[in-house]
Scaffold this motif. Sequence first.
Motif, PDB file in Angstrom:
ATOM      1  N   LEU A 171      -8.667  -4.650   1.151  1.00 25.23           N
ATOM      2  CA  LEU A 171      -8.958  -3.215   1.066  1.00 25.23           C
ATOM      3  C   LEU A 171      -8.826  -2.725  -0.384  1.00 25.23           C
ATOM      4  N   GLN A 172      -7.752  -3.128  -1.070  1.00 25.05           N
ATOM      5  CA  GLN A 172      -7.539  -2.685  -2.444  1.00 25.05           C
ATOM      6  C   GLN A 172      -8.624  -3.221  -3.373  1.00 25.05           C
ATOM      7  N   GLN A 173      -9.048  -4.432  -3.133  1.00 28.38           N
ATOM      8  CA  GLN A 173     -10.086  -5.026  -3.971  1.00 28.38           C
ATOM      9  C   GLN A 173     -11.448  -4.388  -3.722  1.00 28.38           C
ATOM     10  N   GLY A 174     -11.641  -3.805  -2.552  1.00 32.26           N
ATOM     11  CA  GLY A 174     -12.954  -3.261  -2.207  1.00 32.26           C
ATOM     12  C   GLY A 174     -13.149  -1.811  -2.569  1.00 32.26           C
ATOM     13  N   VAL A 175     -12.100  -1.123  -3.029  1.00 30.48           N
ATOM     14  CA  VAL A 175     -12.237   0.296  -3.355  1.00 30.48           C
ATOM     15  C   VAL A 175     -12.145   0.504  -4.863  1.00 30.48           C
ATOM     16  N   ARG A 176     -12.377   1.760  -5.289  1.00 33.17           N
ATOM     17  CA  ARG A 176     -12.307   2.112  -6.694  1.00 33.17           C
ATOM     18  C   ARG A 176     -10.884   2.563  -7.060  1.00 33.17           C
ATOM     19  N   ALA A 177     -10.637   2.698  -8.384  1.00 37.62           N
ATOM     20  CA  ALA A 177      -9.306   3.121  -8.850  1.00 37.62           C
ATOM     21  C   ALA A 177      -8.990   4.541  -8.419  1.00 37.62           C
ATOM     22  N   SER A 178     -10.037   5.351  -8.244  1.00 36.51           N
ATOM     23  CA  SER A 178      -9.820   6.747  -7.847  1.00 36.51           C
ATOM     24  C   SER A 178      -9.590   6.901  -6.349  1.00 36.51           C
ATOM     25  N   GLU A 190     -21.324   2.567   3.646  1.00 37.27           N
ATOM     26  CA  GLU A 190     -21.759   1.322   3.001  1.00 37.27           C
ATOM     27  C   GLU A 190     -20.562   0.566   2.400  1.00 37.27           C
ATOM     28  N   MET A 191     -19.672   1.299   1.703  1.00 38.21           N
ATOM     29  CA  MET A 191     -18.504   0.663   1.072  1.00 38.21           C
ATOM     30  C   MET A 191     -17.597   0.025   2.121  1.00 38.21           C
ATOM     31  N   ILE A 192     -17.308   0.775   3.180  1.00 35.92           N
ATOM     32  CA  ILE A 192     -16.388   0.289   4.205  1.00 35.92           C
ATOM     33  C   ILE A 192     -17.003  -0.891   4.966  1.00 35.92           C
ATOM     34  N   ASP A 193     -18.332  -0.872   5.142  1.00 32.52           N
ATOM     35  CA  ASP A 193     -18.961  -1.994   5.849  1.00 32.52           C
ATOM     36  C   ASP A 193     -18.840  -3.282   5.027  1.00 32.52           C
ATOM     37  N   LEU A 241       0.844  -1.191   0.000  1.00 31.80           N
ATOM     38  CA  LEU A 241       0.000   0.000   0.000  1.00 31.80           C
ATOM     39  C   LEU A 241       0.881   1.242   0.000  1.00 31.80           C
ATOM     40  N   TYR A 242       0.261   2.385  -0.322  1.00 31.82           N
ATOM     41  CA  TYR A 242       1.007   3.630  -0.220  1.00 31.82           C
ATOM     42  C   TYR A 242       1.395   3.871   1.238  1.00 31.82           C
ATOM     43  N   ASN A 243       2.514   4.597   1.440  1.00 35.75           N
ATOM     44  CA  ASN A 243       2.934   4.883   2.804  1.00 35.75           C
ATOM     45  C   ASN A 243       2.281   6.169   3.317  1.00 35.75           C
ATOM     46  N   ARG A 244       2.553   6.475   4.563  1.00 37.34           N
ATOM     47  CA  ARG A 244       1.882   7.603   5.214  1.00 37.34           C
ATOM     48  C   ARG A 244       2.295   8.932   4.584  1.00 37.34           C
ATOM     49  N   ARG A 245       3.577   9.073   4.239  1.00 34.56           N
ATOM     50  CA  ARG A 245       4.053  10.327   3.649  1.00 34.56           C
ATOM     51  C   ARG A 245       3.330  10.607   2.343  1.00 34.56           C
ATOM     52  N   PHE A 246       3.173   9.568   1.496  1.00 35.43           N
ATOM     53  CA  PHE A 246       2.493   9.762   0.223  1.00 35.43           C
ATOM     54  C   PHE A 246       1.020  10.083   0.448  1.00 35.43           C
ATOM     55  N   PHE A 247       0.396   9.424   1.434  1.00 35.08           N
ATOM     56  CA  PHE A 247      -1.022   9.703   1.724  1.00 35.08           C
ATOM     57  C   PHE A 247      -1.212  11.155   2.147  1.00 35.08           C
ATOM     58  N   ASN A 248      -0.287  11.652   2.973  1.00 32.78           N
ATOM     59  CA  ASN A 248      -0.422  13.037   3.427  1.00 32.78           C
ATOM     60  C   ASN A 248      -0.351  14.012   2.242  1.00 32.78           C
ATOM     61  N   GLU A 249       0.534  13.729   1.279  1.00 34.89           N
ATOM     62  CA  GLU A 249       0.680  14.615   0.115  1.00 34.89           C
ATOM     63  C   GLU A 249      -0.548  14.531  -0.793  1.00 34.89           C
ATOM     64  N   GLU A 250      -0.946  13.292  -1.154  1.00 38.25           N
ATOM     65  CA  GLU A 250      -2.072  13.114  -2.061  1.00 38.25           C
ATOM     66  C   GLU A 250      -3.393  13.464  -1.391  1.00 38.25           C
ATOM     67  N   GLY A 251      -3.482  13.126  -0.088  1.00 33.18           N
ATOM     68  CA  GLY A 251      -4.700  13.457   0.647  1.00 33.18           C
ATOM     69  C   GLY A 251      -4.930  14.949   0.710  1.00 33.18           C
ATOM     70  N   ALA A 252      -3.845  15.722   0.876  1.00 28.65           N
ATOM     71  CA  ALA A 252      -3.971  17.183   0.905  1.00 28.65           C
ATOM     72  C   ALA A 252      -4.452  17.698  -0.449  1.00 28.65           C
ATOM     73  N   THR A 253      -3.979  17.092  -1.528  1.00 33.59           N
ATOM     74  CA  THR A 253      -4.423  17.490  -2.866  1.00 33.59           C
ATOM     75  C   THR A 253      -5.903  17.196  -3.054  1.00 33.59           C
ATOM     76  N   LEU A 254      -6.314  15.990  -2.653  1.00 37.87           N
ATOM     77  CA  LEU A 254      -7.730  15.620  -2.758  1.00 37.87           C
ATOM     78  C   LEU A 254      -8.605  16.527  -1.904  1.00 37.87           C
ATOM     79  N   MET A 255      -8.091  16.916  -0.720  1.00 39.03           N
ATOM     80  CA  MET A 255      -8.854  17.782   0.182  1.00 39.03           C
ATOM     81  C   MET A 255      -9.033  19.161  -0.449  1.00 39.03           C
ATOM     82  N   ALA A 256      -7.954  19.686  -1.057  1.00 40.95           N
ATOM     83  CA  ALA A 256      -8.031  21.008  -1.687  1.00 40.95           C
ATOM     84  C   ALA A 256      -9.003  20.984  -2.855  1.00 40.95           C
ATOM     85  N   SER A 257      -8.988  19.908  -3.653  1.00 37.23           N
ATOM     86  CA  SER A 257      -9.910  19.783  -4.780  1.00 37.23           C
ATOM     87  C   SER A 257     -11.347  19.687  -4.298  1.00 37.23           C
ATOM     88  N   SER A 258     -11.553  18.968  -3.200  1.00 36.37           N
ATOM     89  CA  SER A 258     -12.904  18.817  -2.643  1.00 36.37           C
ATOM     90  C   SER A 258     -13.478  20.161  -2.200  1.00 36.37           C
TER      91      SER A 258
END
Length: 413
Positions: A315-322, A347-350, A258-275
């Motif tokens: 987890l990877q199988q249960g989520v979308r590509a995005s 619903e997805m996480i359950d 899986l992606y590591n925490r550092r990458f999640f923080n960078e990409e997550g911030a980008t997704l948050m700004a776009s949201s």
Amino acid sequence: MNTIKIKFIAALTLVSLLVGAIVLILTPYMVKHEIVENALEHRSNTFEKSIKHFIEEHGSWGSAGDAVAFANSADFRLVEEVSDINQIPIKVTVFDQNGHVLHSGSGFTIGSRVDIGSMEDPEEIYVRDEVVAYMAATGDVQLSPWEKAYLHTLEETLFFSVLMAIITILPFGIWHGSRLVYSLKHLTRAVNSMAEGKLQQQVPINSGDEVGVLAQAFNSMNQQLVSAYKELETSRNLIADQAEKLKELSIRDELTGLYNRRFFNEEGATLMASSVRYNQPLSIVLGDVDHFKKINDNYSHATGDAVLKQVSKILQQGVRASDLVARFGGEEMVLALPNTSLPEATEMIDRIRAAIADYPWSDVAEGLSVTMSFGVSADESVQSLERRLDLADTELYRAKREGRNRVCACEPA
């Protein structure tokens, strides 16, 4: 390129005309000169014999009186009879070694003295290896009608010969110029194609001259250049692949993939700004393997690692590509689900939670059972990734407190 062809033909024509003009001018001159030289040589030989006989008869030579005596002697009359001196095609003056005139062809008086140095290239007359007299041509060449006809015929022959040579050379020049231009056109076209980025170029070799050597050198250079370019492209692709692999390794968790925490923080911030910018929902999820420490203690750390790997796959199988899934630390996982509302995320996480609980863990270790607890946050009023993570973490702990193996969501305020 046609300019080269025209220049080549013009050069051949000019050279032909120049050579023809030189031949037409020099040949008659040389013929006249040769006629005079031959006549002078014949008369010189006759004078030599006569002067030699005169010296032997009189025992003296070199004075003005000797010159007059020689001119009135039978020896000189012999010269006139044998050599027909007056029929020479040019006037001549004969004088002894001291300059006394023996025969005048240009108004000199017999016995008078001339400046030998003023005479142009006089012919020397020898007796017993000593110069006893000189003969010099004076005036213009007087050719006979036969000689004039001969020179005229010669000049006409030379003129038509030069004309025929030019007529013959011109087609050859056009043909050879066309070949030259044809080869150079190929070279120019190939060079221009290379400049446009079409590196693979070869030109025909139609001759063994300098243009052919140039074409051969171009082909060889082009092959080497193409080969070097291919090697460079291969190296560049290899470097790009290696760089991509290194980048992937730097952002991936070594154990789970899986992606590591550092990458999640960078990409997550980008997704948050776009949201926030486009007013789109973004759900943040934190998940934790229930009783993971007991799994390590009761089974082994290798079993714990196998559990983390399999959980990551589910987890990877249960989520979308995005969607973004990362290992946040230890047995804790984090997910960012763009364009996903809180009910959709829950619903997805359950479904994922149920898949983890239903997985045949006994295949990993006998008697093993694994579940996960999740906390979900999607409050659009919270526009900070760190704050949404805190809210998701709060919900995760609530899920733990309420019995684990469940999904708890933070309702918007």
